[in-house]
Design an enzyme around this catalytic site. Structure first.
Site, PDB file in Angstrom:
ATOM      1  N   ASP A  50     -39.734 -15.244   6.226  1.00 27.00           N
ATOM      2  CA  ASP A  50     -39.373 -15.090   4.668  1.00 27.00           C
ATOM      3  C   ASP A  50     -39.857 -16.126   4.020  1.00 27.00           C
ATOM      4  OD1 ASP A  50     -37.857 -13.313   6.087  1.00 27.00           O
ATOM      5  OD2 ASP A  50     -35.792 -14.646   5.679  1.00 27.00           O
ATOM      6  N   ALA A  51     -40.293 -17.151   4.272  1.00 25.92           N
ATOM      7  CA  ALA A  51     -40.813 -18.339   3.504  1.00 25.92           C
ATOM      8  C   ALA A  51     -41.895 -17.846   2.939  1.00 25.92           C
ATOM      9  CB  ALA A  51     -40.870 -19.569   4.434  1.00 25.92           C
ATOM     10  N   TYR A  53     -43.037 -14.684   2.522  1.00 25.02           N
ATOM     11  CA  TYR A  53     -43.051 -13.741   1.274  1.00 25.02           C
ATOM     12  C   TYR A  53     -42.708 -14.337   0.247  1.00 25.02           C
ATOM     13  CZ  TYR A  53     -41.058  -9.499  -0.509  1.00 25.02           C
ATOM     14  OH  TYR A  53     -40.416  -8.530  -1.371  1.00 25.02           O
ATOM     15  N   SER A  99     -25.456  22.383  -3.295  1.00 25.85           N
ATOM     16  CA  SER A  99     -24.501  21.783  -2.378  1.00 25.85           C
ATOM     17  C   SER A  99     -25.164  22.667  -1.087  1.00 25.85           C
ATOM     18  CB  SER A  99     -23.034  21.648  -2.569  1.00 25.85           C
ATOM     19  OG  SER A  99     -22.701  23.102  -2.975  1.00 25.85           O
ATOM     20  N   LYS A 138     -25.539  13.710   8.470  1.00 26.27           N
ATOM     21  CA  LYS A 138     -24.938  14.042   7.234  1.00 26.27           C
ATOM     22  C   LYS A 138     -24.176  12.638   6.831  1.00 26.27           C
ATOM     23  CE  LYS A 138     -22.293  17.382   4.417  1.00 26.27           C
ATOM     24  NZ  LYS A 138     -21.623  16.348   3.352  1.00 26.27           N
ATOM     25  N   CYS A 446      14.814 -11.721  17.177  1.00 26.81           N
ATOM     26  CA  CYS A 446      15.567 -12.698  17.667  1.00 26.81           C
ATOM     27  C   CYS A 446      16.160 -13.671  16.664  1.00 26.81           C
ATOM     28  CB  CYS A 446      14.560 -13.724  18.500  1.00 26.81           C
ATOM     29  SG  CYS A 446      13.634 -14.634  17.584  1.00 26.81           S
ATOM     30  N   CYS A 461       7.339 -15.815  13.194  1.00 27.88           N
ATOM     31  CA  CYS A 461       8.821 -16.174  14.064  1.00 27.88           C
ATOM     32  C   CYS A 461       8.859 -17.445  14.828  1.00 27.88           C
ATOM     33  CB  CYS A 461       9.027 -15.040  15.061  1.00 27.88           C
ATOM     34  SG  CYS A 461      10.522 -15.519  16.332  1.00 27.88           S
TER      35      CYS A 461
HETATM   36  S1  IVH Z   1     -29.466  18.899   2.200  1.00 29.57           S
HETATM   37  C1  IVH Z   1     -30.382  22.084  -0.364  1.00 29.57           C
HETATM   38  N1  IVH Z   1     -29.306  16.908   4.067  1.00 29.57           N
HETATM   39  O1  IVH Z   1     -24.090  16.706   1.549  1.00 29.57           O
HETATM   40  C2  IVH Z   1     -29.631  21.296   0.685  1.00 29.57           C
HETATM   41  N2  IVH Z   1     -27.832  16.893   2.381  1.00 29.57           N
HETATM   42  O2  IVH Z   1     -23.604  19.337  -0.030  1.00 29.57           O
HETATM   43  C3  IVH Z   1     -29.266  20.280   0.063  1.00 29.57           C
HETATM   44  N3  IVH Z   1     -25.710  15.286   2.216  1.00 29.57           N
HETATM   45  O3  IVH Z   1     -23.724  15.973  -1.454  1.00 29.57           O
HETATM   46  C4  IVH Z   1     -28.696  19.170   0.628  1.00 29.57           C
HETATM   47  N4  IVH Z   1     -26.593  14.310   4.224  1.00 29.57           N
HETATM   48  O4  IVH Z   1     -25.934  14.688  -0.688  1.00 29.57           O
HETATM   49  C5  IVH Z   1     -28.650  17.411   3.006  1.00 29.57           C
HETATM   50  N5  IVH Z   1     -29.057  15.288   5.676  1.00 29.57           N
HETATM   51  C6  IVH Z   1     -28.757  15.784   4.536  1.00 29.57           C
HETATM   52  C7  IVH Z   1     -27.496  15.410   3.945  1.00 29.57           C
HETATM   53  C8  IVH Z   1     -26.955  15.822   2.817  1.00 29.57           C
HETATM   54  C9  IVH Z   1     -25.778  14.424   3.304  1.00 29.57           C
HETATM   55  C10 IVH Z   1     -25.001  15.671   1.260  1.00 29.57           C
HETATM   56  C11 IVH Z   1     -25.627  15.776   0.214  1.00 29.57           C
HETATM   57  C12 IVH Z   1     -24.952  16.626  -0.792  1.00 29.57           C
HETATM   58  C13 IVH Z   1     -23.885  17.429   0.329  1.00 29.57           C
HETATM   59  C14 IVH Z   1     -24.323  18.647   0.425  1.00 29.57           C
END
Ligand code: IVH
Length: 710
Positions: A50-51, A53, A99, A138, A446, A461
């Protein structure tokens, strides 16, 4: 060995030639700093102490100060700009942020359904080969769009409603994992999408700091219910200085708008390319064929889930081939080529029916939430800990509230917060939780007075072992595996023994007979004989185990062992003065005072000294220990050593015994608190870790030298 030795060789950067002018020097420093930040923050494999860096960083700062014309937004010095905004600027996404469809069936069928659907939509027949997928985690955070122009980060935006989000560039720049400049990317526009999240350890540390701030009277500070909530708060901070103190992390998982870059033909190649540009991409990902591989990944990650350093709520499957992705297209803002496959939730909302108060082994009074039963973290939970009065008040938990219950892994379920928006009028009208008032100042078991010492969070207690609840807990503790190890003596049996008046104190256990046990309900002849045999067997123990089993406050397993080794006999320990106790490695004033209190205070109905004498009289015994107090010199007193690999002459047990006799401790893992690592042949990751942390490494000869140092 010095730090420089450990990082010796090619790893320390060559000094930048003196002959370089400021323009080249600045460029070279930025290149080196960027490289090392990537090694440190993204790859978790630093090459520099670290130092060193810090020295490079300071040099760049000073050059930029002397030459303002050389300043640049993508310089590593420009992460925290001290920006404080009045509000967030809306950002219209060049491509909407979609989504993803969620497969709610958390069994293998979820993965199979996705594979079958994709095959059908592509018009594949049963005889066609299996499809190739990428399986990823996910992440449980917030989606983010990072816009890089000609490799430089120009904007970071939240998802918002998918069409437009908010500009949070000032905060995202503070995340050291996110490069301000991509390596080897000249694309006119490259939008990288991913998840910003907070690691669990960072979350715990943040809440710890928040609690300290609140305790110190800071206004407007709060703790966070979970890492996601803390990450969301940090991302939406108007003050980048505050955001910088809330440690965030990031994983890239996809693309937005792209101009001037040939996107790789598969999703897996895309992830590799993003990683090569210096972006963090999660290593827990696989390319696999057919539904079976997806099912495996789902199961495997489900098993690994609690050991991951961050929260996930499922896995994501994506069709790997981009041509097929395009063919599949979208339905109502969701790609047909991807799906999220969930795990059972680790947090749920339920109603708080009542608050009970439990009495622990040392008399500690713990408020426990009685809940409307809820399925969370894989089981039905109807009790969850509220920890203590401070926590319960801080969260302002009231009967009737909707509360968030969390159960992750083996951790006991806890109430992490209240959904204030759903507070019913009765709860609003009621008073904040007050443990003393609630109990009328008396132990619920108690009726002894309850007390809370200055500076302590817990009420206790005062009944000691005259309180049946404490007696039961003390017995359970005494009998548990790492202590006296009495097999079969579990909580049901302890309840029976105490309630029937057969066992009032620890020595009574050794006075049980087949006849007395026969008076208990549901106690067969065979189980009675087994219990007597197990109790008999427990008599032969070690001083360390015995000390641990007594349940002295603040005396855990390793302290008990240290005490046994130091004093060698129970009599010597019981008679030791405070100063003598303080000589033991790792025994501080709190432990020493607790020991003295334990052996000095007359505890009803017997003193602890009497209890010890009766146990010994009943036949509890252990082999003599020499005891190192005041005898031989102890050159390794207070030192922690880690053994790794095979030593030429000494076995691991021998080395350990020598180190312990010299006052040292042997630990199983290397940390910042390790003083020496003793490495033999075929030493593995512990040696790497020691190098990384610059911990002195010695061989067998080196160990002897340490042992023989006067
Ligand atoms: S792909 C077109 N991959 O899940 C596809 N999403 O509804 C777009 N999320 O809020 C999403 N991990 O942020 C993808 N490995 C992953 C993910 C991921 C988390 C979240 C994303 C979004 C929700 C998808």
């Amino acid at each position: 060995m010095t730090q420089a030795d450990l990082f010796a060789g090619a790893l320390v950067p060559d000094p930048i030639p003196e002959s370089l002018g400021p323009v080249q020097r600045v460029a070279e420093l930025r290149r080196q700093l960027q490289h090392h930040a990537h090694r440190y923050y993204v790859l978790d494999a630093p090459e520099l102490p670290d130092a060193v860096y810090d020295r490079l960083f300071a040099e760049l700062q000073s050059l930029e100060a002397d030459h303002p014309e050389l300043r640049s937004a993508d310089s590593p010095t420009q992460r925290v700009l001290g920006t404080v905004l009045d509000g967030f600027t809306p950002v219209r996404h060049a491509l909407p942020m979609l989504s993803i469809r969620t497969e709610t069936d958390t069994t293998a069928a979820g993965a199979e359904a996705f594979d079958a659907r994709v095959r059908r939509e592509l018009g594949l027949m049963a005889e066609d080969p299996p499809l190739e997928f990428v399986a990823e985690l996910k992440f449980d955070g917030l989606a983010l769009n990072l816009r890089f122009e000609h490799g430089v980060l120009v904007q970071a935006a939240t998802r918002g409603d998918g069409e437009s989000g908010e500009d949070v560039t000032h905060n995202i720049r503070t995340i050291r994992q996110i490069p301000l400049r991509l390596q080897g990317c000249e694309a006119a526009v490259l939008e990288v999408r991913g998840e910003v999240y907070m690691r669990r350890d960072d979350f715990e540390a943040l809440n710890e700091r928040q609690r300290a701030l609140i305790a110190a009277g800071a206004k407007g500070e709060k703790t966070f219910v979970n890492p996601r909530n803390a990450a969301a708060g940090a991302v939406r901070q108007l003050d980048a200085g505050i955001a910088a103190k809330r440690p965030l992390s990031f994983f890239a998982y996809g693309l937005g708008d792209v101009q001037g870059w040939a996107v790789p033909p598969t999703h897996s190649a895309l992830l590799d390319a993003l990683a090569a540009m210096g972006l963090p991409v999660c290593a827990d990902r696989v390319v696999t064929r057919g539904a079976a591989g997806l099912v495996d990944f789902h199961r495997l990650m489900g098993e690994k889930r609690d050991a991951l350093p961050f929260d996930i709520d499922g896995v994501v499957y994506k069709v790997n081939d981009r041509v097929l992705q395009e063919k599949l297209g979208f339905v109502s803002r969701e790609p047909r080529w991807a799906v999220a496959h969930k795990y059972p939730a680790q947090e749920q909302i339920t109603r708080l029916l009542d608050i009970d108060i439990q009495v622990g082994r040392t008399g500690k009074l713990t408020p426990v939430a009685k809940l409307e039963p809820v399925f969370v973290g894989g089981t039905t939970v109807s009790n969850a800990t509220l920890h203590n009065e401070d926590e319960t008040r801080r969260k302002d938990v009231r009967v009737g509230d909707s509360v968030i219950v969390r159960r992750a892994g083996d951790v006991i379920p806890e109430v992490v917060g209240v959904v204030l928006e759903q507070r019913p009028p009765e709860a609003t009208a009621s008073e904040p939780f007050d443990l003393y008032k609630r109990l009328g100042g008396q132990c619920p078991v108690c009726a002894s007075p309850i007390e809370r010492e200055e500076g302590e969070v817990d009420w206790r207690c005062s009944g000691g072992l005259s309180c049946p609840a404490q007696r039961k807990q003390a017995l359970l503790h005494f009998a548990s595996r790492r202590m006296m190890d009495i097999e079969g003596l579990g909580d049901k049996l302890v309840d029976q023994l105490v309630d029937a008046g057969l066992v009032n104190g620890l020595p009574d256990l050794y006075r049980l007979s087949l006849e007395s046990l026969a008076t208990l309900e549901r106690m067969g002849e065979k189980s009675a004989a087994n219990l007597i045999a197990a109790i008999d067997k427990s008599k032969s123990t070690t001083l360390g185990r015995f000390l641990f089993s007594l349940g002295i406050r603040h005396v855990g397993e390793s302290t008990a062992k240290d005490l046994a080794r130091h004093f060698g006999s129970i009599e010597r320990l019981m008679d030791a003065r405070l100063e003598e106790l303080l000589e033991v490695s790792d025994v501080g004033p709190v432990v020493a005072a607790s020991l003295r209190h334990f052996f000095d205070q007359p505890d009803q109905p017997k003193t602890h000294r009497e209890v010890v004498a009766q146990l010994i009289e009943a036949g509890v015994h252990w082999p003599d220990e020499v005891g190192t107090a005041s005898d031989a010199p102890r050159p390794l007193l207070g030192k922690t050593l880690v053994l790794t690999g095979t030593l030429p002459k000494l076995s691991r047990d021998e080395a350990k015994a020598l180190i312990e006799a010299a006052g040292g401790r042997v630990s199983g893992s290397v940390s910042k608190k390790t003083h020496y690592v003793v490495a033999g042949a075929e030493a593995g990751s512990k040696l790497d870790k020691a190098r990384e942390l610059s911990i002195p490494i010695v061989d067998e000869a080196g160990l002897w030298a340490l042992l023989n140092t006067p």
